[in-house]
Write a protein that holds these residues in place. Structure first.
Motif, short mmCIF file in Angstrom:
data_model
loop_
_atom_site.label_atom_id
_atom_site.label_comp_id
_atom_site.label_asym_id
_atom_site.label_seq_id
_atom_site.Cartn_x
_atom_site.Cartn_y
_atom_site.Cartn_z
N LEU A 116 3.85 -12.74 25.60
CA LEU A 116 4.48 -13.68 26.98
C LEU A 116 3.56 -12.34 28.25
CD1 LEU A 116 7.39 -14.15 25.52
CD2 LEU A 116 5.41 -15.42 25.46
N VAL A 117 3.45 -11.17 28.49
CA VAL A 117 3.42 -10.91 30.10
C VAL A 117 1.82 -10.47 29.94
CG1 VAL A 117 5.71 -9.81 29.85
CG2 VAL A 117 3.83 -8.23 29.10
N ALA A 118 1.15 -10.85 29.34
CA ALA A 118 -0.30 -10.79 29.67
C ALA A 118 -0.86 -12.31 29.43
CB ALA A 118 -1.09 -9.49 28.16
N ILE A 119 -2.36 -12.29 30.83
CA ILE A 119 -2.71 -13.83 30.75
C ILE A 119 -3.14 -13.88 30.00
CG2 ILE A 119 -3.70 -15.44 32.30
CD1 ILE A 119 -2.85 -13.63 34.62
N SER A 120 -2.81 -15.08 29.03
CA SER A 120 -3.44 -15.49 27.77
C SER A 120 -4.07 -17.15 27.62
CB SER A 120 -2.33 -14.91 26.73
OG SER A 120 -1.58 -15.37 26.29
N GLY A 121 -4.09 -17.41 26.30
CA GLY A 121 -4.15 -18.88 26.11
C GLY A 121 -2.89 -19.46 26.19
N LEU A 122 -2.00 -19.06 26.04
CA LEU A 122 -0.19 -19.60 26.59
C LEU A 122 -0.84 -20.01 27.57
CD1 LEU A 122 2.21 -21.13 26.18
CD2 LEU A 122 3.10 -18.17 26.30
N HIS A 123 -1.15 -19.21 29.08
CA HIS A 123 -0.74 -19.33 30.40
C HIS A 123 -1.93 -19.73 31.05
CE1 HIS A 123 0.81 -15.45 28.99
NE2 HIS A 123 2.26 -15.87 29.97
N ILE A 124 -2.98 -19.20 31.14
CA ILE A 124 -4.21 -20.39 30.34
C ILE A 124 -3.90 -21.90 30.38
CG2 ILE A 124 -6.67 -20.58 30.44
CD1 ILE A 124 -6.00 -18.29 32.26
N GLY A 125 -3.54 -22.39 28.98
CA GLY A 125 -3.54 -23.45 28.78
C GLY A 125 -2.58 -24.57 29.45
N LEU A 126 -1.15 -23.67 30.08
CA LEU A 126 0.19 -24.62 30.71
C LEU A 126 -0.91 -24.63 31.83
CD1 LEU A 126 3.24 -22.32 29.70
CD2 LEU A 126 2.53 -24.08 29.41
N VAL A 127 -1.34 -23.76 32.83
CA VAL A 127 -2.01 -23.75 33.73
C VAL A 127 -2.40 -24.83 34.41
CG1 VAL A 127 -3.36 -22.88 35.68
CG2 VAL A 127 -1.31 -21.72 35.19
N ALA A 128 -3.94 -24.64 33.35
CA ALA A 128 -5.06 -26.04 32.79
C ALA A 128 -4.07 -27.88 32.71
CB ALA A 128 -6.22 -25.51 32.14
N GLY A 129 -3.52 -27.22 31.81
CA GLY A 129 -3.00 -28.43 31.68
C GLY A 129 -1.49 -29.42 32.88
N LEU A 130 -0.91 -28.30 33.37
CA LEU A 130 0.13 -29.07 34.33
C LEU A 130 -1.03 -29.48 35.83
CD1 LEU A 130 2.70 -26.29 34.39
CD2 LEU A 130 2.64 -28.52 34.12
N ALA A 131 -2.31 -28.40 35.88
CA ALA A 131 -3.16 -28.48 37.08
C ALA A 131 -3.67 -30.38 36.79
CB ALA A 131 -3.88 -27.82 37.61
N GLY A 132 -3.78 -30.24 35.54
CA GLY A 132 -4.87 -31.74 35.79
C GLY A 132 -3.61 -33.21 35.63
N LEU A 133 -2.90 -32.56 34.85
CA LEU A 133 -1.61 -33.49 35.19
C LEU A 133 -1.55 -34.48 36.38
CD1 LEU A 133 0.47 -32.84 32.22
CD2 LEU A 133 -1.22 -34.46 32.17
N LEU A 134 -0.80 -33.08 37.32
CA LEU A 134 -0.47 -33.24 38.48
C LEU A 134 -1.83 -34.02 39.36
CD1 LEU A 134 1.38 -33.04 40.87
CD2 LEU A 134 0.57 -30.89 41.42
N SER A 135 -3.34 -33.35 39.13
CA SER A 135 -4.07 -33.95 39.66
C SER A 135 -4.68 -35.46 39.38
CB SER A 135 -5.91 -32.96 39.36
OG SER A 135 -5.65 -32.43 38.19
#
Length: 777
Positions: free
Chosen positions: A227-246
């Motif tokens: 959870l403290v290593a930037i991984s698929g969970l974090h990348i997916g969250l950022v991509a999903g949030l950025a995609g939904l917001l945009s």
């Protein structure tokens, strides 16, 4: 595509001893390419992947520092590639090399360098000219899970060394410089901070330098280090949030929406955000895998197609391994792809969200436990319930909260929003530490021979379709695997652990463990024991040392004492210099018996000595075989020890690392060893072992082994009385490992591999009078 991925794995993991025929067979499969049968074409694709990976690997290995130049001084220029580590006494950095002087046939492309003492501030992305002393990327080879040479290889390190001095040529620039500036800005905003600040830095820019050892221990105990290593969970969250917001904002502008669908805009913005986040994390392996998966989803949205889950995973593995076959050396590769595969297997669309999440978490925990055992020798039994709570909290609150706090702090610095958010995390982590203190990680030690077959069968049955008869056997087989008894210890096992310029030996009987010396102490408060002796003890299920013998207080023998005592309980400590190390004194005449094995102290004759003259000398005797451990026994005391040797010994730990101040002819005539083990550092500055000592041992007929060349050496007596010898480097070597050689001094000696048979002296060959054997060499 699966055949291609499998082919990329073969050259990396095939044992060096069988690499020639394995790779030749794979190359021959390429000839099947013109065939029309699908199986033949898959085999040809597999062979082509093997050939590709082998070519990439050969080019990388060719870039390593030539062995003949190891230990030489060079002047190099290059760019600092990653965030440097600085603990106040040592700065460690990775340098992407542009030039090297004197020139080499092939320039090492990446170096890992240490700058001791008061080094100037070094930042990622800066260009430097450095004066360095270089060595080939070589590490200890012990029967432990962590492989330093593999660790260096998968990071592309072609040489290691230390810095004499240097000058900065240019300020930070490029992606590495941008990442360094982000990390520096965050560190300034958060101040000194505590664990909460360290986690915020890790989540935002992948800077984990501030995470303390205690926090890592807490995270490992709870099973949440991911959870403290930037991984698929974090990348997916950022991509999903950025995609939904945009996409939502895009729909509010009719002119934009008529020109481009909102889904397309969302896909492009989400992919751009994921790319920026991965760059901030230094494009680590999990982020590269997540980027490919995000690209598959974005492509499906752009072309309005429904993506195949398994094709996306295979495509991600292909994209990661094709340019970098070494990626599969990382446990993170297997854990990352394994976790995604288990999620895809366990997820059932249409089920209740809570029930589906619980099913997925149980499947991931159960499925990854064997991988964790194989990679780290331990797992957290509370991982499933903790992750069931921690994963959604991290995804829905912590990661978005960290980004929002960082944005608010940038807009309103006086509000100290980021600092307040870190303080909240501090409170949460304090509670986590309290919980972790009451939990013990499962360390099963050596696994039963049937463990992996039973677990593999259980996993295979679990993957059968629903309704298939006999699926209940999954739990039964898994239970049998977990409860199968560990293999019994042999009557005697002695492991000479490779610790560099020092010594550490583990003696195991059926129910007892003795450790003789703990290896050297290094600079900056570190010791070899932390990376060799302690992992060995933990990996072999040793929770208590019955007797710890420190031959004397010199740093190369007692340097790991503190690390060992922190990691493992010690029932009794014995030392040649108890005033320096603690414990009770050793003295000639002391003896005890464990499980039919006799231990006798042969020196020192009197207490109160200091330095090498105080060395404890111990003989271990099963009745059939004997091992003599001499510490740094000096020549002046060897006659008294020789007088106490009752029978020839099978194994001699050569005194003082092969120095000419020890191992006199008189001692050898009394001991008459069959195998002589020298614990000296690779390419050490003392020139040990001394050529005269090696020649003396060879004339005696002893087989000479230097741990610097062979790796750890294990000798064991089985129940039938047979005597077996294992050299770790030849036994475990892969193509990326350094080759074993003969003994460094003269390189004229060869040492035995496999079993040493018991043969009485028949007068042939060179001998010390007890065993006959061919002359060394």
């Amino acid at each position: 595509m699966v055949a291609w991925v499998l082919g990329l794995l073969v050259p990396v993991h095939v044992p060096a001893a069988s690499a020639a025929w394995a790779l030749s067979t794979a190359f021959a499969l390429v000839l099947l390419a013109p065939a029309r049968h699908p199986l033949a074409r898959r085999l040809a694709l597999f062979g082509a992947a093997v050939a590709w990976a082998a070519t990439v690997m050969a080019l990388d290995l060719e870039a390593r520092l030539p062995e003949a130049r190891s230990g030489d001084d060079f002047t190099v220029t290059g760019e600092v590639a990653a965030l440097p580590e600085d603990n106040g006494r040592l700065t460690r950095l990775v340098l992407d090399v542009d030039t090297i002087d004197p020139a080499l046939p092939r320039r090492p492309e990446r170096m890992r360098l240490s700058w001791y003492g008061e080094a100037p501030v070094v930042r990622a992305g800066e260009r430097w000219r450095l004066r360095v002393r270089l060595k080939r990327p070589r590490g200890f080879m012990n029967p432990v899970r962590f492989d330093y040479e593999a660790w260096l290889t998968r990071r592309g390190i072609s040489a290691t060394g230390y810095i004499h001095g240097g000058e900065r040529l240019a300020a930070a620039a490029g992606v590495a410089g941008w990442r360094g500036r982000l990390a520096g800005t965050l560190a300034t905003r958060l101040g000194g901070g505590g664990d909460g600040a360290a986690v915020v830095r890790a989540l935002l820019v992948g800077d984990r330098r501030g995470i303390s050892g205690d926090l890592w221990k807490t995270l490992r105990t709870l099973g949440v280090t991911h959870l403290v290593a930037i991984s698929g969970l974090h990348i997916g969250l950022v991509a999903g949030l950025a995609g939904l917001l945009s996409a939502a904002l895009w729909r509010r502008v009719p002119a934009f929406a008529r020109r481009w669908p909102a889904s397309v805009a969302g896909a492009l913005c989400g992919m751009s955000a994921a790319l920026a986040y991965a760059a901030a994390a230094g494009f680590s392996l999990p982020t590269r895998r997540a980027l490919v998966m995000a690209a598959v989803v974005a492509g499906a949205l752009l072309w309005r197609r429904r993506p195949s889950r398994w094709r996306g995973l295979t495509l991600a593995a292909t994209a990661v391994l094709t340019p970098d076959p070494w990626a599969s050396l990382s446990p993170g590769f297997w854990l990352s792809f394994g976790a995604v595969a288990l999620i895809l297997l366990a997820w059932r669309p249409g089920r209740r969200r809570l029930g589906g999440a619980l099913r997925v978490q149980i499947a991931v925990t159960a499925g990854l436990t064997p991988l964790l055992l194989h990679s780290f020798g331990a797992f957290s039994w509370v991982s499933a319930p903790v992750n069931l709570i921690a994963v959604p909290l991290t995804g829905l609150l912590v990661v978005p909260g960290a980004f929002l706090a960082a944005a608010a702090d940038a807009v309103w610095p006086a509000g100290h929003v980021l600092t307040a958010f870190a303080a909240v995390l501090d409170t949460v982590l304090t509670a986590a530490a309290w919980l972790a203190e009451r939990i013990t990680m499962v360390r099963p030690g050596p696994l039963a021979p049937a463990f992996w077959p039973l677990l593999g069968a259980a996993g295979g049955i679990a993957l059968l379709p629903r309704g298939f008869p006999g699926r209940w056997l999954t739990l039964a087989l898994a239970g049998l695997a977990l409860t199968a008894p560990s293999p019994p210890r042999p009557a005697l096992k002695v492991t000479f652990v490779e610790v560099g310029q020092g010594a550490a030996t583990v003696v195991e009987t059926r129910r007892h463990v003795l450790v003789f010396d703990t290896g050297p102490r290094w600079g900056a408060g570190a010791s070899a024991a932390r990376y060799s002796l302690v992992p060995y003890l933990r990996g072999h299920g040793v929770s208590t040392i019955d007797r710890l013998v420190v031959s004397h207080a010199d740093a190369d023998h007692a340097g790991g004492l503190a690390a060992v005592r922190r990691a493992v309980a010690v029932d009794r400590l014995v030392s040649g210099e108890p005033g320096e190390t603690g414990g009770s004194p050793c003295r000639a005449g002391q003896s005890w018996r464990w499980d039919g094995v006799t231990f006798r102290m042969l020196a020192p004759v009197e207490t109160g000595r200091s330095g090498n003259a105080a060395s404890c000398v111990l003989v271990v005797d099963t009745g059939r075989h004997r091992v003599l451990l001499t510490g740094d026994l000096v020549a002046a005391d060897e006659p008294a020890v020789a007088a106490r040797i009752r029978s020839p010994v099978d194994v001699l730990q050569v005194g003082h690392h092969g120095s000419e101040t020890s191992t006199t002819p008189g001692l050898l005539r009394a001991a008459r060893p069959r195998l002589a083990v020298i614990s000296a550092g690779y390419d050490n500055r003392y020139g040990l072992p001394a050529p005269a000592v090696v020649a003396r041992l060879a004339r005696c007929g002893a087989r000479v082994v230097n741990l610097a060349e062979s790796g750890a050496v294990t000798v064991r007596e089985t129940g039938a009385g047979a005597w077996w010898v294992r050299r770790e480097r030849p036994a475990r070597r892969r193509l990326y490992h350094e080759r074993p050689h003969g003994v460094q001094a003269g390189r004229q000696n060869r040492y035995d591999s496999g079993r040493l048979g018991d043969r009485p002296d028949n007068g042939g060959g060179k001998t010390c009078g007890n065993w006959s054997r061919p002359a060394a060499g």
